[in-house]
Motif scaffolding. Structure first.
Motif, short mmCIF file in Angstrom:
data_model
loop_
_atom_site.label_atom_id
_atom_site.label_comp_id
_atom_site.label_asym_id
_atom_site.label_seq_id
_atom_site.Cartn_x
_atom_site.Cartn_y
_atom_site.Cartn_z
N VAL A 191 -63.45 15.56 -27.12
CA VAL A 191 -62.03 15.17 -27.15
C VAL A 191 -61.94 13.81 -27.83
CG1 VAL A 191 -59.97 14.66 -25.80
CG2 VAL A 191 -61.56 16.44 -25.04
N HIS A 192 -61.27 13.76 -28.96
CA HIS A 192 -61.29 12.54 -29.77
C HIS A 192 -59.98 11.76 -29.72
CE1 HIS A 192 -64.36 15.15 -32.07
NE2 HIS A 192 -64.96 14.44 -31.13
N PHE A 193 -58.95 12.34 -29.16
CA PHE A 193 -57.70 11.63 -28.91
C PHE A 193 -56.86 12.45 -27.94
CE2 PHE A 193 -56.92 14.24 -32.70
CZ PHE A 193 -55.75 14.90 -32.36
N LEU A 194 -55.91 11.78 -27.31
CA LEU A 194 -54.96 12.43 -26.44
C LEU A 194 -53.63 12.54 -27.16
CD1 LEU A 194 -55.68 10.58 -23.07
CD2 LEU A 194 -56.62 12.77 -23.85
N GLN A 195 -52.90 13.63 -26.93
CA GLN A 195 -51.64 13.82 -27.62
C GLN A 195 -50.60 14.37 -26.68
OE1 GLN A 195 -51.80 16.43 -31.03
NE2 GLN A 195 -49.60 16.29 -31.43
N ASP A 196 -49.43 13.80 -26.72
CA ASP A 196 -48.26 14.30 -25.99
C ASP A 196 -47.10 14.26 -26.97
OD1 ASP A 196 -46.30 15.08 -24.26
OD2 ASP A 196 -46.32 13.25 -23.05
N GLU A 197 -46.84 15.41 -27.60
CA GLU A 197 -45.86 15.52 -28.67
C GLU A 197 -46.23 14.56 -29.80
OE1 GLU A 197 -42.01 15.08 -26.91
OE2 GLU A 197 -42.08 17.05 -25.96
N ASP B 66 -60.89 15.04 -36.99
CA ASP B 66 -59.79 15.20 -36.03
C ASP B 66 -58.78 14.05 -36.13
OD1 ASP B 66 -60.99 17.49 -35.20
OD2 ASP B 66 -61.75 16.69 -33.30
N ILE B 67 -59.28 12.82 -36.20
CA ILE B 67 -58.36 11.67 -36.25
C ILE B 67 -57.63 11.62 -37.57
CG2 ILE B 67 -58.25 9.14 -36.25
CD1 ILE B 67 -60.48 9.13 -34.21
N SER B 68 -58.32 11.89 -38.66
CA SER B 68 -57.67 11.90 -39.97
C SER B 68 -56.59 12.97 -40.04
CB SER B 68 -58.73 12.14 -41.06
OG SER B 68 -58.12 12.27 -42.33
N SER B 69 -56.86 14.10 -39.43
CA SER B 69 -55.90 15.20 -39.46
C SER B 69 -54.59 14.84 -38.76
CB SER B 69 -56.51 16.45 -38.81
OG SER B 69 -55.58 17.51 -38.79
#
Length: 227
Positions: A53-59, A24-27
């Motif tokens: 859930v391995h990271f949070l994303q906002d745009e 997930d993080i590499s992607s």
């Protein structure tokens, strides 16, 4: 991020499958949304995420817990170690992807940046378009240099890698691109870390490049932004 690991991180490293975390993080690092730079932030133990859930994303803004990054780093290091057993073979895509995680963990990892250089040379020799190669690599490097990552903004290894990119693909440089470099990369990195010697050295180098082309008058004066 500090090279040392907190006790709570060490005790929770095996709390989840690291292969899934790495994927997930590499992607997100290697295939960011859109053409803009990522705004990367590392979260401490005070901001736990739920399982899976391995990271949070906002745009284009992403926040990665330190625990998840460490888990991903161990997988990335295994991939890199396997490649180093056959150093004469051009780096595969998965190896280059692993270096993205490694550089987020350790911006002074020379082996990781050298592998990225070898990959770029290999791709160009295979017929890849220089403009696309330059854009993709600068998107990653500039994301590290301008994010709120204390060690990355003044990393001599990352700034050196950026200079190498421009030196080897310099014919693609335009006055607009150099202006953008100064405004959107150097200035931001300098704001992120006061007295950022490496950012200002890069700015002076860009200024010298622009001075070689008399048709390119910079909108800045030397004393107004180099002091």
């Amino acid at each position: 991020m500090s090279r040392s690991l907190d006790n709570d991180i060490l005790s929770n490293l095996k709390s989840e499958d690291p292969s899934t975390v790495y994927r997930d993080i590499s992607s997100i690092l290697n295939h960011p949304p859109g053409d803009g730079l990522l705004e990367i932030e590392l979260l401490g133990s005070s901001h736990p995420l739920e399982a899976g859930v391995h990271f949070l994303q906002d745009e284009n803004a992403i926040a990665i817990p330190k625990l998840r990054l460490v888990q991903a780093f161990f997988i990335a290091r295994e991939i890199l170690s396997k490649h180093l057993l056959k150093p004469t073979i051009p780096p595969e895509e998965k190896t280059v992807g692993a270096t993205s995680v490694i550089l987020l963990m350790d911006p002074e990892h020379l082996t990781a940046t050298n592998i990225r250089k070898k990959s770029i040379v290999s791709r160009l020799q295979a017929g890849a378009l220089p403009a696309q190669v330059l854009q993709a690599e600068q998107q990653f490097v500039d994301s590290l240099l301008t994010s709120r990552l204390h060690r990355h903004t003044k990393s001599p290894t990352l700034w050196s890698h950026r200079r190498w990119l421009i030196q080897n693909l310099g014919s693609l440089r335009s006055s607009e691109r150099i202006r953008s470099d100064l405004t959107n990369v150097v200035m931001i990195a300098a704001e992120r870390h006061p007295r950022n010697y490496y950012a200002w050295s890069h700015a002076r180098w860009l200024f010298d490049i622009s001075n070689k082309d008399e048709s390119f008058p910079l909108c800045y004066t030397r004393h107004s932004w180099m002091t």
